[in-house]
Design a protein around this motif. Structure first.
Motif, short mmCIF file in Angstrom:
data_model
loop_
_atom_site.label_atom_id
_atom_site.label_comp_id
_atom_site.label_asym_id
_atom_site.label_seq_id
_atom_site.Cartn_x
_atom_site.Cartn_y
_atom_site.Cartn_z
N ALA A 163 0.82 -1.21 0.00
CA ALA A 163 0.00 0.00 0.00
C ALA A 163 0.85 1.26 0.00
CB ALA A 163 -0.93 -0.01 1.21
N VAL A 164 2.17 1.10 0.15
CA VAL A 164 3.07 2.26 0.17
C VAL A 164 3.18 2.85 -1.23
CG1 VAL A 164 5.41 3.03 0.67
CG2 VAL A 164 4.37 1.25 2.09
N THR A 165 3.08 4.16 -1.32
CA THR A 165 3.19 4.86 -2.60
C THR A 165 4.66 5.07 -2.95
OG1 THR A 165 1.10 6.02 -2.23
CG2 THR A 165 2.60 6.94 -3.87
N VAL A 166 5.09 4.48 -4.06
CA VAL A 166 6.47 4.60 -4.53
C VAL A 166 6.46 5.07 -5.97
CG1 VAL A 166 8.59 3.34 -5.04
CG2 VAL A 166 7.30 2.81 -2.98
N ARG A 167 7.35 5.98 -6.30
CA ARG A 167 7.45 6.51 -7.67
C ARG A 167 8.90 6.85 -7.98
NH1 ARG A 167 8.55 11.76 -7.19
NH2 ARG A 167 7.74 12.93 -5.39
N ALA A 170 9.46 7.08 -1.60
CA ALA A 170 8.20 6.63 -1.01
C ALA A 170 7.57 7.80 -0.29
CB ALA A 170 8.44 5.47 -0.05
N GLN A 171 6.24 7.94 -0.42
CA GLN A 171 5.53 9.06 0.18
C GLN A 171 4.31 8.58 0.96
OE1 GLN A 171 4.97 11.42 -3.50
NE2 GLN A 171 6.02 13.08 -2.41
N GLY A 196 10.85 7.72 2.59
CA GLY A 196 11.94 6.82 2.24
C GLY A 196 12.43 7.06 0.83
N TYR A 197 13.64 6.62 0.57
CA TYR A 197 14.16 6.66 -0.80
C TYR A 197 15.19 5.55 -0.96
CZ TYR A 197 18.75 8.68 0.28
OH TYR A 197 20.04 8.87 0.73
#
Length: 288
Positions: free
Chosen positions: A146-150, A189-190, A197-198
């Motif tokens: 469910a973590v948003t990563v882009r 990650a947001q 996170g990154y």
């Protein structure tokens, strides 16, 4: 065949390494059975200070070492290598003594192999942790996160630096500013618009190395690594703080194999600064 030193170690000339020494540094790595990794050397020599001892026989470098400074709170030592033909003759000790002396009161850190650890202990370094290497193709067993990563953009750099400084306890702006040119893939990650996170993946010896890996929690770290894995057809390699057992277990379940273990050591400080619970992997691990 081993070669005798041409002069006492105290008389060996130590000089600063430059980008012109990339091939000689890579040759030294190859001599010791390490990947050549000219790409990594390029980053280290631009962000840090390289030291080298020339082989008097004209065969490139006798020894090398890189110190990356993060201000008065910490400097990291890496790429301590001595050519096999000059091994076990005191060259590494001489090089380390010079580096420690030039560092003054600045605390030092390094990642030690089993072969190098006894020397560092004799020089006053203390064990503060372990790092576990994992390697392989990532095949997550779950259905996603469910973590948003882009993919990261240039606009993310300031937020990445702020998070990194908080987690590492030092200002690494001069290193992170070089990350977009060094890494093939960077992910952030947001959560509700806030960076939590990154992670980056950079090329080495046919693999993509994951590091740095900074995350609010294990689930965020997993999401970042999974996103990086989707972006490459190469195997992944990562050096994970051994205290992150949940993430290491997930790696094993997802197809990565455990490899070598290195020892995290410090000099002049009782532990690394920052928050280890969010620091899963460094940018690069290589000492000796």
């Amino acid at each position: 065949m081993p070669s005798s030193l041409p002069r006492p170690t105290a008389e060996l000339h130590l000089r600063r390494l430059t980008q012109d020494d990339l091939v000689a540094c890579a040759d030294l790595c190859e001599d010791r059975g390490w990947p050549r990794d000219e790409h990594r050397w390029g980053l280290l020599l631009s962000a840090g200070t390289g030291y080298g001892v020339d082989d008097p026989g004209g065969k490139g470098l006798m020894a090398s070492c890189v110190v990356t400074s993060y201000g008065p709170r910490l400097a990291a030592i890496g790429m301590l290598l001595v050519a096999e033909r000059y091994a076990r003759q005191g060259v590494a000790r001489h090089l380390m003594n010079r580096v420690i002396a030039e560092s003054g009161d600045t605390p030092l850190s390094l990642y030690a192999t089993a072969a190098g650890q006894p020397l560092y202990e004799q020089l006053g370094f203390s064990v503060v942790g372990r790092s576990q290497r994992v390697t392989g193709f990532l095949r997550p067993t779950d259905d996603g996160s469910a973590v948003t990563v882009r993919p990261a953009t240039a606009e993310d750099l300031h937020a990445m630096v702020r998070l990194d400084s908080d987690v590492f306890g030092t200002d690494r702006t001069h290193v992170l500013a070089r990350l977009p040119a060094y890494a093939d893939h960077i992910r952030v990650a947001q959560d509700e618009g806030q960076l939590i996170g990154y992670a980056a993946a950079w090329p080495s010896d046919g693999a993509h190395v994951v590091g740095p890996l900074i995350a609010r929690d294990t689930a965020t770290a997993q999401a970042l690594v999974a996103s990086l894995a989707e972006a490459t057809d190469r195997p992944l390699r990562a050096d994970i703080d051994a205290r992150h057992t949940e993430l290491l277990g997930w790696f094993e379940e997802s197809g990565l194999r455990p490899g070598s273990v290195t020892t995290v050591m410090t000099h002049g400080i009782s532990d690394l600064p920052g928050d280890w619970t969010r620091r899963f992997a460094p940018l690069t691990v290589a000492t000796g």
